[in-house]
Motif scaffolding. Structure first.
Motif, PDB file in Angstrom:
ATOM      1  N   VAL A 622       0.865  -1.179   0.000  1.00  0.00           N
ATOM      2  CA  VAL A 622       0.000   0.000   0.000  1.00  0.00           C
ATOM      3  C   VAL A 622       0.899   1.225   0.000  1.00  0.00           C
ATOM      4  CG1 VAL A 622      -1.809   1.256   1.221  1.00  0.00           C
ATOM      5  CG2 VAL A 622      -1.784  -1.240   1.260  1.00  0.00           C
ATOM      6  N   TYR A 624       1.586   5.425   0.198  1.00  0.00           N
ATOM      7  CA  TYR A 624       1.105   6.619   0.892  1.00  0.00           C
ATOM      8  C   TYR A 624       1.855   7.816   0.332  1.00  0.00           C
ATOM      9  CZ  TYR A 624      -0.326   3.009   4.221  1.00  0.00           C
ATOM     10  OH  TYR A 624      -0.867   1.887   4.798  1.00  0.00           O
ATOM     11  N   ARG A 633      -2.608  10.650   1.048  1.00  0.00           N
ATOM     12  CA  ARG A 633      -3.448   9.839   0.173  1.00  0.00           C
ATOM     13  C   ARG A 633      -2.941   8.408   0.165  1.00  0.00           C
ATOM     14  NH1 ARG A 633      -4.287  14.944  -1.742  1.00  0.00           N
ATOM     15  NH2 ARG A 633      -6.447  15.350  -2.386  1.00  0.00           N
ATOM     16  N   VAL A 634      -3.877   7.504   0.394  1.00  0.00           N
ATOM     17  CA  VAL A 634      -3.579   6.074   0.396  1.00  0.00           C
ATOM     18  C   VAL A 634      -3.832   5.554  -1.005  1.00  0.00           C
ATOM     19  CG1 VAL A 634      -4.063   3.873   1.496  1.00  0.00           C
ATOM     20  CG2 VAL A 634      -4.325   5.984   2.795  1.00  0.00           C
ATOM     21  N   ARG A 645      -7.182   5.216  -2.820  1.00  0.00           N
ATOM     22  CA  ARG A 645      -8.130   4.474  -1.991  1.00  0.00           C
ATOM     23  C   ARG A 645      -8.888   5.427  -1.085  1.00  0.00           C
ATOM     24  NH1 ARG A 645      -5.931  -0.073   2.028  1.00  0.00           N
ATOM     25  NH2 ARG A 645      -5.545  -1.215   0.103  1.00  0.00           N
ATOM     26  N   GLU A 732      -4.507  -0.959   6.334  1.00  0.00           N
ATOM     27  CA  GLU A 732      -3.590   0.170   6.298  1.00  0.00           C
ATOM     28  C   GLU A 732      -2.729   0.197   7.545  1.00  0.00           C
ATOM     29  OE1 GLU A 732      -5.748   3.733   5.711  1.00  0.00           O
ATOM     30  OE2 GLU A 732      -6.850   2.977   3.985  1.00  0.00           O
ATOM     31  N   GLN A 937     -10.101  -2.906   4.910  1.00  0.00           N
ATOM     32  CA  GLN A 937      -9.583  -1.979   3.904  1.00  0.00           C
ATOM     33  C   GLN A 937     -10.676  -0.969   3.577  1.00  0.00           C
ATOM     34  OE1 GLN A 937      -7.649  -3.415   0.157  1.00  0.00           O
ATOM     35  NE2 GLN A 937      -9.383  -2.406  -0.810  1.00  0.00           N
TER      36      GLN A 937
END
Length: 1239
Positions: A622, A624, A633-634, A645, A732, A937
């Motif tokens: 993931v 970032y 922002r993910v 996401r 996350e 998620q």
């Protein structure tokens, strides 16, 4: 199914309530009180929970007092008294806190208990009890007999009290009155009409006194007040021979440091601890004129309600400090030994000047080594290292690096190094495209790389993917060209450190005004490497680098010439030349053929605004990103597409974010080459099987068969990962944001919504480096002990000494907090277990409330375990309503996939509330085998605000501007198709609004609104039914503050093909007056009696501000005239006028014919709807104050009910047969039969 022949039994399973009492038993055990539950935690080695016991029935625990053990009897069990409300009880604690046992019955007094004291000099164990109306009594705990009672002449209300003394005859009461005064009097002192006279009075507070603490060794009394202050009084010896102490007590100091009310205060020799509504626990330095020595934070909004300090502080030894929050969380910190704590670093007063002595002005600063050394690059092209208090020049670039240079450093491990040894590499770029790379341990031996002929805008070191332990150096040059080299370091016996470099294919940035790279990170994939990059324009770019683009292995063994050109130790004549002379000799060239630069395969243009992207990092697949727009922002990658996401906002005013710091154990995982030869073969076989499966599902579609096989394999991989919901990248990581807030550098915790670290550095536009405390895992408890090094006005400054040892950082979270402020709504998504292997089911819930956050959590009812899975902070005001649509594999178009719904599911979540804000998210819930509990998620779909919608309207100047204070009060789902979800919302401005949510295009659109009610609409509910022709019919019910319920037929709207042709109703079908005031809640369910073909019988239950519960039995007849709508018929109406003694705030129906209601009167009631009326089945007192939300669902063996308000409580409802229920006659409520009359 519940009938009138059965009754219900309610049993509490889980309680999350504000922690209102804390007390230490030595240094090994901590006692906590939340609600009526007493818990014990063992603090030895790894702190853990040992036992819990409900002891005060319906009272909150407000105090715990341990009896001093008698060393002669050899009994290791500890005896204590627990009190709260009007209750007092004796409890025994087993050795080492392994169990709790009730010793005596619950003693209920006639007044509120403020303090209880063990009178140790009495012959038998007796208790002195302080009461709220300025009175005390002598209590025998075993029998409950009151032996003596005494009140004060001043009969007033006390907010706090403290009874001091070894016996009844020599005790002294210190009380904090409602008049902001402290009064001292003795139960056996001077009498006036058999009432004691006030002997001392302390004035000074401008608010009520919430807490008192007395330290006998110094004669100090501390008081915490509503006026945000802590006052220290010298009162002398109290109790015993000292009586009421000094004749003229004096105020020693007034301590101001809290931003809100101070609830708790504790004293230890030389130290003062206070905690309050601002969520901070302050340690005051008595020897430093009452300044704050340390700040402890660890709770979410709502503040700290309880505080305790262990007696290990006596004599200057180490000890514990514990805090309990309104969020239900408990945190403890291990204090360092010593009398004087380290001073808190605040502002510029404690900043340390490193006394820079180099030539020129420092431009770039970095921390190297064990983060105790500082590396600085100046505008004169000089690099200096600060160690042991001295500055040492280690490299000089000459004229070519003067006036402008950029620098970046990174640590790299030796190739073939088993021990993990490494060195620090430094890269310095200039105006002419030159980059000098050297090692800090051998600064005179380096090499020059050439990245074109123009200015080097930025340099980036990125950990490489694939074989070896290399680093990739990215240099952003002119015209958007990003040159790349792969760098390795090896140790050779004869030559020492040897550098291996391979030129890689360059990246090309898209055209824009500020065309240079600012951040980059790599992601592994099956074929090659994915690069996520950020540029100065604020765009995020995705590059796909295939294996043929880099030839790393070939470059490492590229022949003699390449090795000779990459040696750290060149010829002897080269070692004596300056860096400038070597640069003029020409750039290093390995003779590689340079291919055309790679262009991005996906781009999010300007997503971080025009100020640019500041960092990009990766954690468990993931990504970032941070930028100067104030957002984290993910990011996720699906095939060749980069998408967001969700976005996480920093606090107001913190627009300049620089990076994020991961808090979970281990921090960001370094890349390791995990693929050995045998594993590569296994992966190839797995990849081949996956390719066959994907290609086998293509059918005869030639276009699909012609697609790139690598992309198909990658899509299959993503599909499997999302379908099984067990990917490592599902959840996350926990992180904090680092950036600039006004003139301060700050660390912001988005979960707890608090600032962990702050240094006044002057704001952004400066070089800086932050490091958390050494030898500790990064956590919210330790980050405040970190060090910031920065450049300010030509000086190099540090927030604290680089060689100092962190103190007071042994923080632990014994229990995770939930919401600090009141919860307004709750939603149950479903249950998750270990794929049918384990019988334990974790219930997944969503909560939201006044703290503007939405929390996804999971509860295991049998063991009472709770875990927060995710927290969403997108709302700008309180969240009042939630709705969810659960999806299955068949709904998602994956019906051919066998996905076990018990271990994974997907849902769309909708949240709405203040400022007319509506948010939509996609939740993916799965089971984590390593953690042994569910993970979540969160993907942000879309958001909508009415004020922004109004600003985009044409001719808006001709319309009335919407009220910015409009609130969404309630929400219901009208249609939940895959393509579109329709929502109906009740609004405080008197409107009913219909919204369309489309996940594919990530858009929320307002379709319709009506102001029929002309007053605040409080609740909505909907019901869908299908006729014989397959058409859906929808009925919407709405309730307003006038007590009436309106029925709307939206069938024509639902069956319209286009929104342009929708026939919106101008008025409801009917309006039914039900309540005397507002209709707070509506709940619909299918009536237990089955209807005939073409009709449905439903029950509509409503609860109002008048405390009344009403149930309507309605038959819905379908007819096929021009409107094609629904024909409603009211059959019966039952009402219970006094169902609750306060407004009925929430209803839920776990099954047809059964209702559960809740109210701020803290009663949870279960009702049964039968043919003869509405029957009351059971009532339970809930320990959740200000109950506002409710949800009930059915499980095997009973039902579960969860209540939310000031906390959360999960209740299990078990059903039992009751033989005498048949003799009860008619129902509990008043029945009105209106059959054969149409509405």
């Amino acid at each position: 199914e519940m009938t009138s022949d059965s009754s219900s039994v309610l049993e509490s399973s889980v309680l999350v309530a504000p922690v209102t009492a804390l007390e230490f038993l030595g240094d090994d055990c901590l006692l906590t009180g939340d609600g009526p539950v007493l818990s014990v935690f063992c603090l030895q080695a790894s702190p853990r929970h040992c036992a819990s016991l409900s002891v005060l029935h319906n009272y909150y625990i407000h105090g715990i007092r341990a009896k001093q053990p008698n060393k002669d009897d050899g009994n290791e069990e500890a005896e204590l008294v627990v009190f709260g409300g009007k209750g007092v009880r004796l409890i025994s604690v087993m050795p080492h806190g392994h169990g709790l046992e009730v010793v005596g019955p619950l003693l209920e007094l006639q007044d509120w208990v403020l303090d209880v004291s063990w009178l140790k000099e009495e012959v038998h164990p007796l208790l002195g009890v302080s009461l709220a109306h300025n009175a005390v009594l002598l209590l025998e705990p075993d029998s409950g007999n009151i032996l003596a009672f005494c009140s004060c002449v001043e009969v007033c209300l006390l907010y706090s009290a403290l009874l001091i003394g070894p016996s009844w005859e020599t005790s002294v009461l210190v009380g904090g009155t409602v008049f902001n005064q402290l009064v001292l009097w003795r139960p056996v002192g001077t009498k006036v009409n058999e009432q004691s006279k006030v002997e001392r009075r302390l004035l000074g507070h401008s608010g009520v006194i919430f807490s008192l603490c007395y330290l006998q060794s110094s004669g100090w009394l501390a008081s915490a007040s509503d006026d945000r202050s802590v006052r220290m009084w010298h009162v002398g010896r109290l109790g015993g021979d000292g009586g009421c102490g000094e004749d003229s007590p004096t105020c020693l100091r007034v301590l101001y440091g809290h931003q809100a009310r101070v609830f708790c205060v504790r004293l230890t020799p030389g130290r003062v601890f206070s905690a309050g509504e601002d969520g901070s626990c302050l340690l005051w330095e008595w020897g430093a004129e009452g300044r704050v020595g340390r700040t402890f934070k660890g709770h979410r909004a709502g503040g700290i309600r309880a505080l305790a300090v262990s007696k290990g502080q006596a004599g200057g030894g180490g000890g514990w400090v514990a805090t309990g929050g309104a969020d239900g969380g408990i945190c403890v910190w291990r204090l360092a030994e010593g009398n004087e704590p380290e001073k808190e670093k605040k502002g510029g007063e404690t900043q340390i000047d490193l006394r820079f002595t180099g030539r020129g002005c420092p431009k770039v600063v970095r921390l190297v080594g064990e983060c105790d050394s500082v590396l600085v690059c100046t505008d004169q092209g000089e690099v200096l290292l600060h160690q042991d208090g001295w500055w040492e020049p280690i490299w000089n670039g000459g004229l070519e690096f003067q006036s402008y240079c950029v620098m970046e450093v990174a640590s790299i491990r030796f190739q073939d190094s088993i021990s993990g040894m490494g060195v620090w590499l430094c890269a310095v770029g200039n105006l002419s495209g030159g980059i000098w790379v050297f090692s800090l341990c051998q600064p005179n031996s380096g090499m020059l790389l050439q990245a074109g002929k123009g200015k080097i805008h930025s340099l980036q070191w990125v950990e490489g993917q694939g074989a070896g332990h290399g680093l990739c150096l990215l240099a952003s040059g002119s015209e958007g060209l990003v040159s790349r080299w792969m760098v390795w370091v090896e140790m050779e016996d004869e030559m020492g450190l040897v550098l291996r470099v391979e030129k890689l294919t360059a990246f090309l940035l898209p055209p824009c005004a500020k065309r240079w790279l600012t951040a980059a990170v790599t992601l592994p994939c099956r074929k090659g490497v994915l690069w996520v990059c950020g540029d100065r324009r604020g765009s995020l770019l995705l590059y796909r680098e295939k294996e043929g683009d880099r030839k790393v292995e070939e470059g490492r063994e590229g022949g003699k010439n390449a090795e000779e050109g990459c040696d750290w130790e060149h010829r002897e004549e080269d070692a004596g030349r300056s860096a400038g002379e070597r640069w003029r000799m020409g750039p290093w060239s390995g003779g590689d053929h340079i291919a055309a630069p790679l262009s991005p395969v996906s781009m999010l243009f300007g997503i971080h605004g025009k100020q640019g992207v500041t960092s990009v990092c990766e954690r468990q697949r993931v990504c970032y990103s941070t930028g100067r727009d104030g957002y984290v922002r993910v990011l996720m990658v699906n095939g060749n597409t980069l998408y967001v996401r969700r976005a996480v906002r920093a606090c107001r005013g913190m627009e300049w974010l620089e990076k994020i710091l991961f808090l979970d154990a281990g921090g960001p995982e370094p890349h390791t080459d995990a693929r050995e030869t045998s594993e590569e073969e296994c992966e190839e076989e797995e990849e081949e099987k996956m390719r066959e499966r994907v290609l086998g599902n293509e059918g005869d579609d030639g276009e699909e068969r012609g697609r790139n096989k690598d992309e198909l394999c990658e899509e299959a991989e993503v599909t499997d990962r999302m379908g099984e919901v067990v990917s490592e990248g599902l959840a996350e990581a926990r992180f904090v944001m680092a950036g600039f807030h006004s003139v301060q550098f700050a660390l912001w915790d988005p979960l707890r919504q608090e600032k962990l670290f702050s240094v006044a550095c002057g704001g952004g536009h400066r070089s800086w480096a932050y490091t958390p405390p050494s030898q500790t895992q990064p956590s919210s408890h330790t980050l405040s002990q970190g060090t910031l090094v920065f450049i300010k006005q030509g000086d190099v400054l540090a927030s604290r000494s680089l060689t100092s040892t962190p103190a007071d950082i042994g923080g632990h979270t014994l229990r995770e907090g939930l919401h600090g402020r009141g919860l307004g709504c709750i939603c149950h998504l479903g249950g998750v277990s270990r794929g049918g292997v384990s019988p334990k089911v974790w219930e997944v819930l969503v909560t939201a409330g006044e703290d503007t956050t939405v929390t996804i959590l999971t509860i295991e009812p049998k063991q009472g375990a709770m875990k927060v899975l995710a927290v969403i902070n997108d709302h700008i005001s309180n969240v009042r309503t939630l709705a969810a649509v659960r999806r299955t594999a068949k709904d998602e178009g994956k019906g051919d996939r066998q996905i076990d719904a018990s271990c994974a599911f997907s849902a769309m979540l909708f949240s709405a509330g203040g400022r007319a804000q509506l948010q939509c998210y996609r939740l993916l819930i799965g089971w984590d085998e390593q953690l042994s509990y569910p993970i979540c998620q969160v993907t942000q779909i879309a958001g909508h605000r009415l004020d922004e919608h109004w600003e985009r309207r044409r001719n808006r100047h001709k319309t009335v501007k919407m009220n910015p204070e409009t609130r969404y009060m309630s929400m219901t789902v009208l249609r939940d198709d895959i393509e579109e979800v329709l929502l109906a919302l009740a609004c405080s401005d008197g409107a009913l609004r219909l919204f369309s949510v489309k996940e594919d295009c990530r858009k929320i659109e307002l379709l319709w609104e009506t102001f029929y009610h002309q007053r605040c609409v409080l609740s909505v509910a909907s019901y869908r039914l299908e006729d014989a022709q397959g058409q859906w019919h929808v009925v919407l019910f709405s309730g307003a503050t006038d007590g009436a319920v309106a029925l709307w037929d939206l069938s024509a709207v639902m069956n319209s093909k286009s929104k342009d042709s929708w026939q919106y109703p101008s008025a409801p079908c009917s309006t039914i007056p039900v309540h005397q005031s507002g209709v707070n809640t509506l709940i619909l369910s299918k009536y237990p009696e089955a209807g005939h073909t073409g009709e449905d019988i439903i029950s509509l239950a409503s609860g109002g501000d008048d405390g009344q519960l009403s149930v309507m039995k309605i038959r819905l007849l379908l007819h096929h005239k021009e409107s094609g709508g629904v024909f409603p018929q009211l059959l019966s109406l039952w009402s219970v006028p006094l169902a609750h003694s306060a407004p009925l705030t929430a209803l839920s129906a776990p099954s047809p014919g059964r209702l559960v209601s809740v109210s701020p009167d803290q009663r949870v009631c279960v009702w049964c709807l039968c043919g003869d009326g509405l029957h009351h089945h059971a009532t339970m007192f809930s320990h959740t104050a200000d109950a506002a939300g409710l949800w009930a669902w059915q499980r095997e063996g009973g039902a579960y009910v969860v209540v939310c308000g000031q906390g959360l409580q999960l209740v299990k409802v078990m059903e039992h047969k009751k033989e005498d229920m048949r003799r009860m006659g008619t129902g509990y409520g008043r029945k009105s039969v209106i059959a054969d009359h149409f509405i």
